[in-house]
Enzyme design. Structure first.
Site, short mmCIF file in Angstrom:
data_model
loop_
_atom_site.label_atom_id
_atom_site.label_comp_id
_atom_site.label_asym_id
_atom_site.label_seq_id
_atom_site.Cartn_x
_atom_site.Cartn_y
_atom_site.Cartn_z
N SER A 135 48.80 38.32 41.70
CA SER A 135 47.84 37.53 40.94
C SER A 135 46.78 37.04 41.92
O SER A 135 47.10 36.33 42.87
CB SER A 135 48.55 36.35 40.28
OG SER A 135 47.63 35.51 39.63
N LYS A 161 46.40 41.68 39.08
CA LYS A 161 45.93 40.75 38.05
C LYS A 161 44.86 39.88 38.69
O LYS A 161 45.06 39.38 39.80
CB LYS A 161 47.10 39.92 37.56
CG LYS A 161 46.77 38.56 36.96
CD LYS A 161 48.01 37.96 36.30
CE LYS A 161 48.06 36.45 36.41
NZ LYS A 161 49.31 35.89 35.84
N LYS A 163 42.21 36.57 38.07
CA LYS A 163 41.90 35.40 37.23
C LYS A 163 40.46 35.52 36.76
O LYS A 163 39.58 35.89 37.56
CB LYS A 163 42.09 34.12 38.05
CG LYS A 163 43.54 33.88 38.46
CD LYS A 163 44.40 33.55 37.26
CE LYS A 163 45.78 33.08 37.70
NZ LYS A 163 46.61 32.71 36.55
N ASP A 188 43.74 37.35 33.66
CA ASP A 188 44.38 36.12 33.15
C ASP A 188 43.33 35.02 33.08
O ASP A 188 42.74 34.65 34.09
CB ASP A 188 45.53 35.71 34.10
CG ASP A 188 46.31 34.50 33.59
OD1 ASP A 188 46.01 33.99 32.50
OD2 ASP A 188 47.26 34.08 34.30
N GLU A 213 45.63 38.13 29.56
CA GLU A 213 46.61 37.05 29.49
C GLU A 213 45.96 35.74 29.06
O GLU A 213 44.94 35.34 29.62
CB GLU A 213 47.28 36.91 30.86
CG GLU A 213 48.46 35.95 30.90
CD GLU A 213 49.10 35.88 32.30
OE1 GLU A 213 48.85 36.78 33.13
OE2 GLU A 213 49.84 34.92 32.55
N ASP A 238 51.08 33.46 27.83
CA ASP A 238 51.79 32.76 28.92
C ASP A 238 51.99 31.30 28.48
O ASP A 238 53.02 30.97 27.87
CB ASP A 238 50.95 32.89 30.20
CG ASP A 238 51.45 32.06 31.38
OD1 ASP A 238 52.44 31.33 31.23
OD2 ASP A 238 50.84 32.12 32.47
N LYS A 262 58.34 32.92 31.92
CA LYS A 262 58.50 32.04 33.10
C LYS A 262 59.59 31.05 32.74
O LYS A 262 59.35 30.14 31.94
CB LYS A 262 57.21 31.25 33.37
CG LYS A 262 56.04 32.05 33.91
CD LYS A 262 54.84 31.13 34.13
CE LYS A 262 53.63 31.92 34.59
NZ LYS A 262 52.40 31.09 34.61
N GLY A 290 54.72 33.98 37.53
CA GLY A 290 54.97 33.16 38.71
C GLY A 290 54.15 31.89 38.65
O GLY A 290 53.19 31.80 37.87
O1 OSB Z 1 48.83 31.61 34.80
O2 OSB Z 1 50.19 32.93 35.68
C1 OSB Z 1 49.54 31.90 35.75
C2 OSB Z 1 49.84 30.31 39.22
C3 OSB Z 1 49.92 28.98 38.88
C4 OSB Z 1 49.84 28.61 37.57
C5 OSB Z 1 49.69 29.58 36.56
C6 OSB Z 1 49.62 30.92 36.89
C7 OSB Z 1 49.67 31.29 38.25
C8 OSB Z 1 49.54 32.66 38.72
C9 OSB Z 1 50.09 32.99 40.08
O3 OSB Z 1 48.95 33.52 38.11
C10 OSB Z 1 51.41 33.68 40.00
C11 OSB Z 1 52.09 33.74 41.34
O4 OSB Z 1 51.65 34.53 42.17
O5 OSB Z 1 53.07 33.00 41.57
MG MG Z 2 49.11 33.10 33.36
#
Ligand code: OSB
Ligand code: MG
Length: 369
Positions: A135, A161, A163, A188, A213, A238, A262, A290
């Site tokens: 991510s 992925k 953001k 995402d 996402e 999510d 999660k 994550g």
């Molecule tokens: O939306 O998936 C998410 C991290 C913190 C809060 C929300 C998210 C995320 C990530 C990182 O996308 C996932 C990771 O590498 O742990």
């Molecule tokens: Mg997410």
């Protein structure tokens, strides 16, 4: 088992590099580490709530409050034959799923250690290599982002992925497609768009993304179902999937075609196993999300990822992308083929290094004893 003590510690760990999403930028992780004790053994848990209520309404401090005042008193001294029984003891406490998850997942670790079995087996699966994805946060430029994508691909990761947020969506996706080809790619939004942005999101259809996402608000299943009907690209939820009921509602409404599981967000492994089973029954793919966890939370995530419904690469990357050093030794690593091994041994298979926990601890307290 009879719980003899629970210890809570607030830790602060600096991130290797800042992580920026549509809801903000973090340069360190503040979280509650949980130790649950019984029969001379300890089970570990990591609360995914952050210092600020931006991803979810919970925070590390609200979790501490709810754990210490309500959840821990209900479990102290109780005879618990299975971690799932905790949800019954906590039934009066509404919400606060991240607080519940940290204790429940520590109890699963402890339960597996008492049985001298790896957590994945106690969860109903068995160890297998886990396909890892990354991510990648919002960057200061498209060039910097593409460099990052290329370096993650060189490390073997099987899915990228990125953001996105309004104003940082089409351009970065287009640049990655132009310069990195047809790599497995998804985006995402962390709830940054609203129903009026359907046109902007539909422009992403031509980039063959694996999924979008959480484009819309964290509690808006109805608008997600309208949006999903208007998009070619699959929506993955999510934030909206708070547990089994939300998963059923989302799938009945057609609000998504993929689910991000999660356990730290959904109240623990019990609800996560239920969501997994619902998705498998309906032929809906799931993958493991994550929350920038330390090696403790990451180990939990790898064990759950062994279940058969986890058919897409997860956000389960190597320790060195987050914390150097991690709380655990050896750290979690990714193989050149983009898979991660589930830690072997009883329970989650890893323990925090005491000196590293001490160095990162802001505050600690012992309950029950
Ligand atoms: O939306 O998936 C998410 C991290 C913190 C809060 C929300 C998210 C995320 C990530 C990182 O996308 C996932 C990771 O590498 O742990
Ligand atoms: Mg997410």
């Amino acid at each position: 088992m009879k719980i003899s003590a629970v210890e809570l510690s607030v830790l602060r760990l600096p991130l290797v590099r800042p992580f920026e999403t549509s809801f903000g930028r973090v340069s360190a992780r503040e979280f509650v580490l949980v130790a649950v004790r019984a029969d001379g053994l300890v089970g570990w848990g990591e609360c995914v709530a952050d210092a600020d209520p931006y991803y979810s309404s919970e925070t590390s401090r609200s979790a501490w409050h709810v754990m210490s005042k309500y959840l821990i008193p209900a479990m102290c001294g109780a005879e618990i034959d299975h971690p799932r029984a905790l949800h019954g003891l906590w039934a009066r406490v509404r919400g606060h799923r991240m607080a519940k998850a940290a204790l429940e997942m520590a109890a699963w670790d402890l339960h597996a250690r008492r049985e001298r079995r790896p957590l994945c087996e106690v969860l109903g699966a068995s160890a297998r290599p886990i396909a890892a994805g990354v991510s990648i946060g919002i960057h200061e430029s498209v060039d910097a982002l593409v460099d990052r994508v290329q370096s993650e691909l060189a490390d073997g990761y099987r899915r990228i992925k990125i953001k996105i947020k309004p104003g940082w969506d089409r351009a970065p996706v287009e640049a990655i497609r132009e310069r990195c080809g047809d790599v497995p790619l998804m985006v995402d939004a962390n709830a940054a768009y609203d129903a009026g942005d359907a046109g902007t999101l539909a422009e992403l259809d031509r980039f063959q993304l694996m999924m979008i996402e959480q484009p819309l608000d964290y509690d808006d299943l109805v608008q997600h179902s309208r949006l999903q009907a208007s998009l070619g690209t699959a929506i993955c939820l999510d934030e909206s999937i708070t547990g089994p009921q939300a998963a059923v509602d989302a799938l009945d409404l057609g609000s998504c075609r993929i689910i991000n599981v999660k356990p730290g967000r959904m109240g623990g492994f019990g609800p996560s196993l239920d969501v997994h089973d619902i998705a498998v029954t309906r032929g809906v793919p799931v993958w493991h999300g994550g929350m920038l966890e330390s090696g403790i939370g990451r180990a939990h995530n790898l064990h759950l990822s062994t279940l058969p419904g986890f058919v897409l690469p997860g956000d389960v990357a190597a320790s060195r992308r987050y914390f150097v050093p991690d709380l655990i030794e050896p750290p979690i690593d990714v193989r050149p083929d983009g898979t991660i091994d589930v830690p072997g041994g009883p329970g989650i298979g890893v323990d925090p290094v005491p000196d590293r926990v001490r160095a990162a601890t802001l505050h600690t307290e012992r309950f029950c004893a």
